[in-house]
Design a protein around this motif. Sequence first.
Motif: not given
Length: 161
Positions: A101-123
């Motif tokens: 969705v082009p309107d979502m580009l440049g906006t902040m994600s507010e997902g709840t299950d993505e936190e481990p991926s920001f700590a170098e986890h693949t899942y």
Amino acid sequence: MKQLPIRWKIMILSYAVVIFSLLIGGLVIAVNIQQTEERELRLRSMNTARTVAELSDIKSAINQPGGWKEINPVVEEIRTINEADYIVVMNMAKIRYSHPVPDMLGTMSEGTDEEPSFAEHTYFSKAKGELGTVIRAFVPIKDSELNQTGVVVVGNRIPSV
């Protein structure tokens, strides 16, 4: 009231056993097919996410202001080729650099299950959303010094039985 002859009772019982066996067999086959489809979607999602995370265009533009102008067309082409329902690329500040969705580009994600991926986890994760139930693969993006610079999320909808 007249009782049914024994041969009719045996025939009805035989038909009931056969029908029950066919129903149970069909249920087992349906569950097996769904599990196989889910496994294939996981593999396809992970392969697509790893491919996107390793692209040099993505790595170089992930921290540039307005980098989504460069990243989104590349990712949309890969999404179309790999038949993914969506591919989202985010930097470490959770800013979306690609989204269907082009309107979502440049906006902040507010997902709840993505936190481990920001700590170098693949899942993988399985989530219910607007598209239905989706299998999502999370893969970190790393630069040449192996520092994490972002995350790729690939989602594929599980077909309903």
